[in-house]
Motif scaffolding. Structure first.
Motif, PDB file in Angstrom:
ATOM      1  N   THR A   6       0.770  -1.309   0.141  1.00 53.89           N
ATOM      2  CA  THR A   6      -0.051   0.056   0.132  1.00 53.89           C
ATOM      3  C   THR A   6       0.782   1.415  -0.147  1.00 53.89           C
ATOM      4  O   THR A   6       0.622   2.189  -0.619  1.00 53.89           O
ATOM      5  CB  THR A   6      -0.888  -0.049   1.265  1.00 53.89           C
ATOM      6  N   ALA A   7       2.042   1.255   0.511  1.00 50.86           N
ATOM      7  CA  ALA A   7       3.090   2.115   0.730  1.00 50.86           C
ATOM      8  C   ALA A   7       3.394   2.485  -0.693  1.00 50.86           C
ATOM      9  O   ALA A   7       3.553   3.647  -1.024  1.00 50.86           O
ATOM     10  CB  ALA A   7       4.348   1.988   1.404  1.00 50.86           C
ATOM     11  N   MET A   8       3.904   1.432  -1.410  1.00 55.31           N
ATOM     12  CA  MET A   8       4.250   1.534  -2.966  1.00 55.31           C
ATOM     13  C   MET A   8       3.124   2.388  -3.869  1.00 55.31           C
ATOM     14  O   MET A   8       3.412   3.329  -4.552  1.00 55.31           O
ATOM     15  CB  MET A   8       4.807   0.404  -3.467  1.00 55.31           C
ATOM     16  N   LEU A   9       1.678   1.816  -3.736  1.00 57.30           N
ATOM     17  CA  LEU A   9       0.902   2.253  -4.402  1.00 57.30           C
ATOM     18  C   LEU A   9       0.558   3.577  -3.954  1.00 57.30           C
ATOM     19  O   LEU A   9       0.278   4.565  -5.053  1.00 57.30           O
ATOM     20  CB  LEU A   9      -0.183   1.267  -4.335  1.00 57.30           C
ATOM     21  N   ALA A  10       0.491   3.999  -2.677  1.00 53.25           N
ATOM     22  CA  ALA A  10       0.269   5.510  -2.537  1.00 53.25           C
ATOM     23  C   ALA A  10       1.298   6.379  -2.836  1.00 53.25           C
ATOM     24  O   ALA A  10       0.988   7.486  -3.316  1.00 53.25           O
ATOM     25  CB  ALA A  10       0.133   5.319  -0.845  1.00 53.25           C
ATOM     26  N   ALA A  63      -4.486   1.887  -0.547  1.00 51.51           N
ATOM     27  CA  ALA A  63      -3.467   2.826  -0.737  1.00 51.51           C
ATOM     28  C   ALA A  63      -3.897   4.014  -1.255  1.00 51.51           C
ATOM     29  O   ALA A  63      -3.648   5.251  -0.807  1.00 51.51           O
ATOM     30  CB  ALA A  63      -2.797   2.223  -2.151  1.00 51.51           C
ATOM     31  N   THR A  64      -5.333   4.031  -1.691  1.00 48.83           N
ATOM     32  CA  THR A  64      -5.999   5.346  -2.105  1.00 48.83           C
ATOM     33  C   THR A  64      -6.306   6.173  -0.924  1.00 48.83           C
ATOM     34  O   THR A  64      -6.115   7.309  -0.759  1.00 48.83           O
ATOM     35  CB  THR A  64      -7.341   4.892  -2.596  1.00 48.83           C
ATOM     36  N   LEU A  65      -6.912   5.435   0.257  1.00 51.01           N
ATOM     37  CA  LEU A  65      -7.121   5.926   1.590  1.00 51.01           C
ATOM     38  C   LEU A  65      -5.838   6.656   2.132  1.00 51.01           C
ATOM     39  O   LEU A  65      -5.856   7.668   2.496  1.00 51.01           O
ATOM     40  CB  LEU A  65      -7.588   5.089   2.528  1.00 51.01           C
ATOM     41  N   ARG A  66      -4.700   5.852   1.952  1.00 48.66           N
ATOM     42  CA  ARG A  66      -3.391   6.014   2.585  1.00 48.66           C
ATOM     43  C   ARG A  66      -2.924   7.456   1.913  1.00 48.66           C
ATOM     44  O   ARG A  66      -2.424   8.418   2.735  1.00 48.66           O
ATOM     45  CB  ARG A  66      -2.503   4.950   2.469  1.00 48.66           C
ATOM     46  N   ALA A  67      -3.220   7.545   0.543  1.00 42.88           N
ATOM     47  CA  ALA A  67      -2.641   8.744  -0.163  1.00 42.88           C
ATOM     48  C   ALA A  67      -3.613   9.934   0.222  1.00 42.88           C
ATOM     49  O   ALA A  67      -3.434  11.206  -0.495  1.00 42.88           O
ATOM     50  CB  ALA A  67      -2.577   8.212  -1.783  1.00 42.88           C
ATOM     51  N   LEU A 121       2.783   5.972  -5.775  1.00 48.03           N
ATOM     52  CA  LEU A 121       2.634   5.966  -7.142  1.00 48.03           C
ATOM     53  C   LEU A 121       1.642   7.363  -7.281  1.00 48.03           C
ATOM     54  O   LEU A 121       1.695   8.116  -8.175  1.00 48.03           O
ATOM     55  CB  LEU A 121       2.130   4.802  -7.693  1.00 48.03           C
ATOM     56  N   LEU A 122       0.438   7.090  -6.496  1.00 49.60           N
ATOM     57  CA  LEU A 122      -0.652   8.003  -6.722  1.00 49.60           C
ATOM     58  C   LEU A 122      -0.154   9.477  -6.392  1.00 49.60           C
ATOM     59  O   LEU A 122      -0.327  10.257  -7.037  1.00 49.60           O
ATOM     60  CB  LEU A 122      -1.849   7.752  -5.628  1.00 49.60           C
ATOM     61  N   ALA A 175      -1.325  10.388   4.496  1.00 45.97           N
ATOM     62  CA  ALA A 175      -1.911  11.548   4.282  1.00 45.97           C
ATOM     63  C   ALA A 175      -2.580  11.993   5.426  1.00 45.97           C
ATOM     64  O   ALA A 175      -3.572  11.234   6.000  1.00 45.97           O
ATOM     65  CB  ALA A 175      -2.574  11.577   2.957  1.00 45.97           C
ATOM     66  N   ARG A 176      -2.561  13.366   5.817  1.00 45.22           N
ATOM     67  CA  ARG A 176      -3.437  13.654   7.130  1.00 45.22           C
ATOM     68  C   ARG A 176      -4.877  14.088   6.382  1.00 45.22           C
ATOM     69  O   ARG A 176      -5.088  14.704   5.498  1.00 45.22           O
ATOM     70  CB  ARG A 176      -2.862  14.984   7.589  1.00 45.22           C
ATOM     71  N   ARG A 177      -5.736  13.469   7.141  1.00 47.58           N
ATOM     72  CA  ARG A 177      -7.235  13.595   6.623  1.00 47.58           C
ATOM     73  C   ARG A 177      -8.094  13.853   8.105  1.00 47.58           C
ATOM     74  O   ARG A 177      -7.840  13.058   8.958  1.00 47.58           O
ATOM     75  CB  ARG A 177      -7.758  12.488   5.993  1.00 47.58           C
ATOM     76  N   LYS A 178      -9.150  14.706   8.143  1.00 52.21           N
ATOM     77  CA  LYS A 178     -10.017  14.974   8.820  1.00 52.21           C
ATOM     78  C   LYS A 178     -11.183  13.988   8.838  1.00 52.21           C
ATOM     79  O   LYS A 178     -11.332  13.319   7.798  1.00 52.21           O
ATOM     80  CB  LYS A 178     -10.534  16.274   9.148  1.00 52.21           C
TER      81      LYS A 178
END
Length: 515
Positions: free
Chosen positions: A37-41, A75-79, A43-44, A154-157
């Motif tokens: 997921t780190a690698m995909l994030a 990964a989408t969430l992570r990014a 990439l995004l 990524a920081r998200r609220k």
């Protein structure tokens, strides 16, 4: 709080333990999930994606179920992007609608679909198109392979957008329900507590992951508890039973399915009480479970299926009890409202109904979505002045607080000025000898406005007589509720999650009461 951050924090310290188990002894460890997921994030993030209308960029996935597709979601969430899962069965015209409406910055499709997706993506000005297959293939993984396996989330609220789920669209344009990190996390935490999720639980995951049931309910419960999943690319009754019976650790303890899956499991004689002796919980949702299936499963396995109720717009709303001390699991009921969720029944004027009175189901809670994508008018219509979401379902609450659904408001039949709730009539038909299941619909009638029609699936070898069935029903329910016609068919049309598509039945049988 980024939802991925919360999920990742729950993973076990021993990251090399299995997280997702496949047939043949292969598995993905928790460390595999973290690094992939780190690698995909990365990439995004490296694509420098742009959002639309103040929203984070959308990543749309029109792919088959695979562990890599799940990694893309995480990964989408992570990014910090927004995930849009799409049924891989959608054809070009359907996909074009969703892409035009959601305007994703990234579209991921199957390699075999690339020839027709490329011009579609170009026409809709999608910035980046990748492919992802179900055999660890595709350009997405090729590009991700050169990325770092370290990534700062990524920081998200809580009120930031995390996902868009499109409704079924059976009565008009499909609407994109916008769900936040807080919506999804609050619901997952509630389910973990309510369903007594344990550190030694193991989930059999046989659901698709383009829908709330398989992607959010099932996956979030497992990942937020740091417990592994036995992963099936698609549902197969024999394969599920093999996983149930498998004595190799980690042993399966939880299964989530839709009623169609339970029906197929019941047809396999290998499903026995001894086979299920290590199972803790069977959960059913996404469509009503027939009382006969509820009772047959209990008799065959000794387990009582837990039925629950949820929607794309809300996550889970109600659930039968998990703990015996909190009450019994009642067939035909979806149980009380979950902790933190409030459910009320109102009449056509929006006034509260007394217990036991049928009315419109409205809900509120931290799990309820923030609105429909690009549809402010539809969003306004969906909520009451005091902020309750109008589910579109019709039901009642009994004196114990259990919710009983009787159908969708759009399925209500008004015949000769009288209201007929299809679920009530179906419950009587389903008990008749030789009947597997039924669907009751309203069709145009020259005298009554709408005529009640039942479409029935017969058991193998059974001969159903329409006149006899109608006469029998006249002895048990009011005359205006009795179907004018009973039509026998081989099967009922269903969507991908097993819900009967009554709109198709109404279209197919619109002339049934025309003389």
């Amino acid at each position: 709080m980024n939802l991925f951050t919360a999920l990742r924090a729950a993973w076990p310290a021993t990251l090399h333990d299995p997280a997702i188990l496949l047939d043949g002894g292969h598995y993905y460890s928790w460390d595999d999930l973290d690094r992939a997921t780190a690698m995909l994030a990365n990439l995004l993030e490296g694509l420098k994606l742009k959002g639309v209308a103040g929203r984070p960029p959308v990543v749309a996935a029109h792919v088959d179920k695979s562990v890599e597709a799940l990694l893309l979601y995480l990964a989408t969430l992570r990014a910090g992007c927004v995930y849009l899962p799409l049924n891989p069965a959608y054809k070009a015209a359907e996909l074009d609608y969703f892409v035009a409406d959601a305007r994703p910055a990234v579209l991921v499709c199957r390699p075999d679909d690339q020839d027709w997706v490329v011009p579609l993506a170009a026409h809709r000005q999608v910035e980046h198109l990748f492919t992802l297959g179900d055999r660890q293939n595709g350009s997405l993984l090729t590009h991700a392979a050169v990325q770092s396996d370290q990534h700062d989330h990524a920081r998200r609220k809580a009120d930031d957008l995390a996902a868009i789920l499109y409704t079924s669209g059976t009565t008009g344009r499909s609407k994109g329900a916008m769900l936040t990190h807080g919506n999804l996390l609050s619901n997952a935490r509630t389910l973990l507590r309510h369903w007594d999720w344990r550190t030694d639980d193991v989930l059999i995951h046989a659901l698709p992951i383009f829908h709330i049931h398989g992607l959010f309910v099932a996956v979030h419960c497992a990942l937020l508890s740091g417990t592994p999943m036995r992963w099936l690319a698609r549902f197969d009754a024999a394969q599920v039973i093999r996983h149930i019976k498998d004595t190799h650790r980690p042993r399966a303890t939880v299964f989530m399915g839709v009623p169609t899956m339970y029906g197929r499991l019941l047809q396999d004689p290998a499903l026995t009480g001894s086979a299920c002796d290590h199972m803790r919980l069977f959960i059913s949702g996404s469509a009503p479970l027939l009382p006969a299936a509820f009772e047959d499963f209990q008799a065959m396995t000794g387990h009582t299926i837990l039925e629950r109720y949820g929607m794309s717009e809300t996550g889970m709303l109600c659930s039968n009890p998990c703990r015996p001390r909190e009450g019994e699991r009642v067939s035909g009921s979806v149980g009380p409202a979950l902790p933190g969720v409030h459910v009320r029944i109102v009449d056509d004027e929006g006034k509260p109904c007394p217990d036991g009175t049928v009315g419109h189901v409205e809900v509120t809670g931290p799990n309820v979505f923030v609105g429909y994508l690009g549809m402010p008018d539809k969003t306004a219509e969906a909520f009451t002045a005091d902020g309750w979401f109008r589910t579109g379902d019709v039901g009642q609450i009994d004196d114990r607080g259990y919710v009983h659904l009787v159908g969708r408001a759009k399925d209500l039949i008004i015949t000769g000025g009288f209201n007929v709730y299809p679920a009530e009539v179906e419950s009587h038909i389903d008990k008749m000898q030789g009947v597997i299941e039924s669907a009751v619909i309203g069709v145009p009638h020259p005298d009554f406005g709408e005529g009640v029609v039942a479409v029935v699936v017969a058991q193998a070898g059974a001969s159903l007589d329409e006149a006899d069935m109608i006469q029998a029903l006249k002895q048990t329910i009011a005359g205006y509720k009795v179907p004018k016609r009973i039509i026998v068919t081989d099967e009922l049309p269903r969507n991908a999650m097993g819900k009967v598509q009554k709109n198709l039945l109404r279209l197919a049988h619109q002339d049934a009461c025309q003389g």
